[in-house]
Motif scaffolding. Structure first.
Motif, mmCIF file in Angstrom:
data_model
loop_
_atom_site.group_PDB
_atom_site.id
_atom_site.type_symbol
_atom_site.label_atom_id
_atom_site.label_comp_id
_atom_site.label_asym_id
_atom_site.label_seq_id
_atom_site.Cartn_x
_atom_site.Cartn_y
_atom_site.Cartn_z
ATOM 1 N N VAL A 6 0.857 -1.179 0.000
ATOM 2 C CA VAL A 6 0.000 0.000 0.000
ATOM 3 C C VAL A 6 0.894 1.229 0.000
ATOM 4 C CG1 VAL A 6 -1.725 1.300 1.319
ATOM 5 C CG2 VAL A 6 -1.815 -1.198 1.284
ATOM 6 N N GLU A 7 0.565 2.214 -0.833
ATOM 7 C CA GLU A 7 1.293 3.484 -0.835
ATOM 8 C C GLU A 7 0.310 4.629 -1.036
ATOM 9 O OE1 GLU A 7 5.785 2.314 -2.122
ATOM 10 O OE2 GLU A 7 4.564 3.256 -3.661
ATOM 11 N N PHE A 8 0.510 5.682 -0.238
ATOM 12 C CA PHE A 8 -0.281 6.911 -0.342
ATOM 13 C C PHE A 8 0.669 8.090 -0.354
ATOM 14 C CE2 PHE A 8 -3.282 4.071 1.862
ATOM 15 C CZ PHE A 8 -4.379 4.190 1.040
ATOM 16 N N ARG A 9 0.355 9.090 -1.161
ATOM 17 C CA ARG A 9 1.145 10.329 -1.204
ATOM 18 C C ARG A 9 0.312 11.486 -0.685
ATOM 19 N NH1 ARG A 9 5.971 10.532 -3.208
ATOM 20 N NH2 ARG A 9 6.693 8.814 -4.478
ATOM 21 N N ARG A 10 0.985 12.381 0.011
ATOM 22 C CA ARG A 10 0.403 13.663 0.403
ATOM 23 C C ARG A 10 1.525 14.692 0.277
ATOM 24 N NH1 ARG A 10 -2.770 14.527 5.893
ATOM 25 N NH2 ARG A 10 -4.283 13.294 4.731
ATOM 26 N N GLY A 11 1.439 15.490 -0.768
ATOM 27 C CA GLY A 11 2.510 16.446 -1.037
ATOM 28 C C GLY A 11 3.812 15.711 -1.286
ATOM 29 N N ASP A 12 4.861 16.071 -0.528
ATOM 30 C CA ASP A 12 6.176 15.445 -0.667
ATOM 31 C C ASP A 12 6.320 14.166 0.153
ATOM 32 O OD1 ASP A 12 6.969 17.484 -2.353
ATOM 33 O OD2 ASP A 12 7.896 18.660 -0.752
ATOM 34 N N LEU A 13 5.297 13.811 0.909
ATOM 35 C CA LEU A 13 5.387 12.656 1.796
ATOM 36 C C LEU A 13 4.803 11.403 1.144
ATOM 37 C CD1 LEU A 13 4.301 14.270 5.172
ATOM 38 C CD2 LEU A 13 6.618 13.927 4.293
ATOM 39 N N LEU A 14 5.431 10.279 1.408
ATOM 40 C CA LEU A 14 4.961 8.981 0.933
ATOM 41 C C LEU A 14 4.832 8.053 2.122
ATOM 42 C CD1 LEU A 14 4.398 6.815 -1.305
ATOM 43 C CD2 LEU A 14 6.868 6.352 -1.243
ATOM 44 N N LEU A 15 3.659 7.469 2.321
ATOM 45 C CA LEU A 15 3.440 6.406 3.295
ATOM 46 C C LEU A 15 3.463 5.108 2.519
ATOM 47 C CD1 LEU A 15 1.048 6.159 6.219
ATOM 48 C CD2 LEU A 15 0.932 4.402 4.451
ATOM 49 N N SER A 16 4.291 4.151 2.960
ATOM 50 C CA SER A 16 4.451 2.913 2.209
ATOM 51 C C SER A 16 4.564 1.718 3.142
ATOM 52 C CB SER A 16 5.712 2.988 1.342
ATOM 53 O OG SER A 16 5.924 1.768 0.662
ATOM 54 N N THR A 17 4.023 0.574 2.693
ATOM 55 C CA THR A 17 4.183 -0.684 3.413
ATOM 56 C C THR A 17 5.235 -1.569 2.737
ATOM 57 O OG1 THR A 17 2.405 -1.770 2.172
ATOM 58 C CG2 THR A 17 1.791 -0.651 4.241
ATOM 59 N N ASP A 18 6.016 -1.012 1.843
ATOM 60 C CA ASP A 18 7.047 -1.751 1.117
ATOM 61 C C ASP A 18 8.257 -1.982 2.028
ATOM 62 O OD1 ASP A 18 8.857 -2.849 -0.616
ATOM 63 O OD2 ASP A 18 8.763 -1.223 -2.088
ATOM 64 N N ARG A 19 8.424 -3.219 2.504
ATOM 65 C CA ARG A 19 9.545 -3.531 3.398
ATOM 66 C C ARG A 19 10.896 -3.275 2.742
ATOM 67 N NH1 ARG A 19 6.125 -7.459 3.842
ATOM 68 N NH2 ARG A 19 5.059 -7.884 5.785
ATOM 69 N N ALA A 20 10.990 -3.422 1.427
ATOM 70 C CA ALA A 20 12.258 -3.245 0.718
ATOM 71 C C ALA A 20 12.765 -1.807 0.798
ATOM 72 C CB ALA A 20 12.107 -3.673 -0.735
ATOM 73 N N ARG A 21 11.886 -0.863 1.029
ATOM 74 C CA ARG A 21 12.281 0.558 1.126
ATOM 75 C C ARG A 21 12.813 0.924 2.509
ATOM 76 N NH1 ARG A 21 9.824 4.340 -2.652
ATOM 77 N NH2 ARG A 21 10.341 5.858 -1.066
ATOM 78 N N VAL A 57 7.082 6.315 6.615
ATOM 79 C CA VAL A 57 6.806 7.555 5.897
ATOM 80 C C VAL A 57 8.137 8.115 5.412
ATOM 81 C CG1 VAL A 57 5.907 9.909 6.064
ATOM 82 C CG2 VAL A 57 4.727 8.033 7.233
ATOM 83 N N TYR A 58 8.143 8.555 4.166
ATOM 84 C CA TYR A 58 9.354 9.060 3.517
ATOM 85 C C TYR A 58 9.107 10.459 2.979
ATOM 86 C CZ TYR A 58 10.271 4.074 3.495
ATOM 87 O OH TYR A 58 10.426 2.772 3.883
#
Length: 80
Positions: A6-21, A57-58
């Motif tokens: 799952v990934e969501f963006r808000r502006g410059d922020l990315l919420l991700s469930t990608d363990r590889a990141r 969050v990135y």
């Protein structure tokens, strides 16, 4: 674990469930800075992450946060 990415963006922020990141070294440093996570090893953290839904969050390539949910993927989740 058989969970969905799952990934969501808000502006410059990315919420991700990608363990590889996930920056495991950064998460381990955060845990070592806490009073309850000082004994955590990289091997134990990686095992815990493999068996949990992990959320981070990135901002660009910079990881800002980390959480994991221990879950049965059906009815129960415990956020750590």
């Amino acid at each position: 674990m058989n969970d969905t990415l799952v990934e969501f963006r808000r502006g410059d922020l990315l919420l991700s469930t990608d363990r590889a990141r996930i920056d495991v070294a950064r998460v381990l440093a955060w845990l070592h800075a806490s009073h309850w996570g000082a004994a955590m090893t990289r091997e134990l953290l990686e095992r815990a992450m493999e068996n949990s839904i992990c959320v981070a969050v990135y901002e660009g390539a910079h990881q800002l946060s980390f959480a994991r949910a221990v879950t049965d993927l059906a009815t129960y989740a415990y956020l750590t």
